[in-house]
Each structure stands twice: as C-alpha cells, then as structure tokens.
Write a protein that holds these residues in place. Structure first.
Motif, PDB file in Angstrom:
ATOM      1  N   LYS A 121       0.504   0.037  -5.471  1.00 18.62           N
ATOM      2  CA  LYS A 121      -0.716  -0.341  -6.426  1.00 18.62           C
ATOM      3  C   LYS A 121      -0.262  -0.655  -7.859  1.00 18.62           C
ATOM      4  N   VAL A 122       1.195  -0.066  -8.218  1.00 14.94           N
ATOM      5  CA  VAL A 122       1.790  -0.717  -9.467  1.00 14.94           C
ATOM      6  C   VAL A 122       2.112  -2.317  -9.371  1.00 14.94           C
ATOM      7  N   ALA A 123       2.549  -2.425  -8.430  1.00 15.78           N
ATOM      8  CA  ALA A 123       2.712  -4.234  -8.349  1.00 15.78           C
ATOM      9  C   ALA A 123       1.336  -5.023  -8.436  1.00 15.78           C
ATOM     10  N   ALA A 124       0.500  -4.524  -7.811  1.00 17.00           N
ATOM     11  CA  ALA A 124      -0.716  -5.240  -7.885  1.00 17.00           C
ATOM     12  C   ALA A 124      -1.362  -5.050  -9.100  1.00 17.00           C
ATOM     13  N   SER A 152       0.718  -1.315   0.007  1.00 16.29           N
ATOM     14  CA  SER A 152       0.077  -0.154   0.079  1.00 16.29           C
ATOM     15  C   SER A 152       0.698   1.234  -0.050  1.00 16.29           C
ATOM     16  N   SER A 153       2.133   1.174   0.307  1.00 14.27           N
ATOM     17  CA  SER A 153       3.126   2.271   0.277  1.00 14.27           C
ATOM     18  C   SER A 153       3.938   2.322  -1.150  1.00 14.27           C
ATOM     19  N   ILE A 154       5.217   2.733  -0.531  1.00 13.24           N
ATOM     20  CA  ILE A 154       6.143   2.892  -1.622  1.00 13.24           C
ATOM     21  C   ILE A 154       7.096   1.578  -1.617  1.00 13.24           C
ATOM     22  N   ILE A 155       7.145   1.070  -2.889  1.00 11.19           N
ATOM     23  CA  ILE A 155       8.044  -0.278  -2.937  1.00 11.19           C
ATOM     24  C   ILE A 155       9.464   0.258  -3.255  1.00 11.19           C
ATOM     25  N   ARG A 156      10.733   0.163  -2.558  1.00 14.71           N
ATOM     26  CA  ARG A 156      11.934   0.728  -2.944  1.00 14.71           C
ATOM     27  C   ARG A 156      12.834  -0.531  -2.875  1.00 14.71           C
TER      28      ARG A 156
END
Length: 146
Positions: free
Chosen positions: A80-83, A11-15
C-alpha cells in the motif's frame, strides 16, 4: 504474483535486495537494482524491452550500530506504500492538470492559456509535497529486514 527482481505484489510486502551505500544521521542509503520482469531473461541483451536501473533508497532507522557500508540488506515496504506514492506523485497531479485544463478552456476558450495554466498548477502542488515531505516520510517508509 511476482513483479521484477525480489518484488512481491502490491497487496503484500515489496522486497528488494541491496547493499548499504552510506549511513548518516539515522538514514541508511541502500543501493538496489530495480529491474523489469524480463531483465533477467537469457535474451535480454537482444531485446529492447529489458531494463535494469540502479536506485538509491533512503531508509530511516532508529539505530545504525549493527550496519556498515557495503553490507547486503533486504529493503522492504508494504504494497500500500507503493500505491500511496503513485497516487501522490502521478494520479493527483494528473487530475489537477486535467481539471485546470478543462475549467480554463471552458472559461476562456484559449487552448494555450489552458495548457499553460494546467502545467503551472503543478508548481504549488509539488511545492506543498516538498514542504510536507517530513510528514509524508512517515507514511511512505521503507524498512530493513533483519
């Protein structure tokens, strides 16, 4: 909640920390080490569950002037990009295959034909994904944090 090395929840930022591998025409190729949650464990060498893989991520940028090969960077994307990527790459094809399998089986009663039809239904689906890859690139985008 933390997922893997440098990854922060859906739900947040993936780094991910990485290194610029190459740069060409507004595209920066970043090499990242994607590891499982237990890959950094002290006994990971003795356990089959641990896994670490090197990945090459394409990041499209407006300017590459201040970037150079070998430079360490942080690649990021919204959760949400990964989802969305998982939906397009796995969930929709699975539903398509199951639908074709069940409908063909109900219509013909031939399991072999139903299985073949289900597998062949993926060809036009992935063909459409390939043809729309430039539009999808804008929706599934990584960026380099400064």
């Amino acid at each position: 909640m933390s997922f893997g090395h440098g990854c922060e929840g859906m739900s947040s930022i993936i780094r991910h920390e990485g290194v610029i591998d190459s740069i060409e025409d507004g595209c920066v190729h970043v090499r990242i080490l994607q590891d499982s949650a237990c890959a950094s464990c002290k006994v990971a060498g003795y356990c089959n569950a641990s896994e670490a893989k090197e990945k090459l991520v394409d990041v499209y940028v407006d300017s590459t002037e201040d970037m150079k090969t070998g430079q360490p960077v942080t690649v990021a994307a919204e959760g949400k990009v990964a989802a969305k990527a998982l939906l397009w790459a796995f969930a929709i094809p699975l539903l398509l295959m199951l639908t074709v399998l069940i409908l063909t089986l109900l219509q013909t009663g031939d399991e072999g034909l139903a299985a073949t039809g289900a597998l062949l239904s993926l060809i036009p689906y992935y063909g459409i994904l390939y043809l729309t890859r430039h539009r999808m690139r804008r929706q599934i985008a990584f960026y380099i944090e400064k």
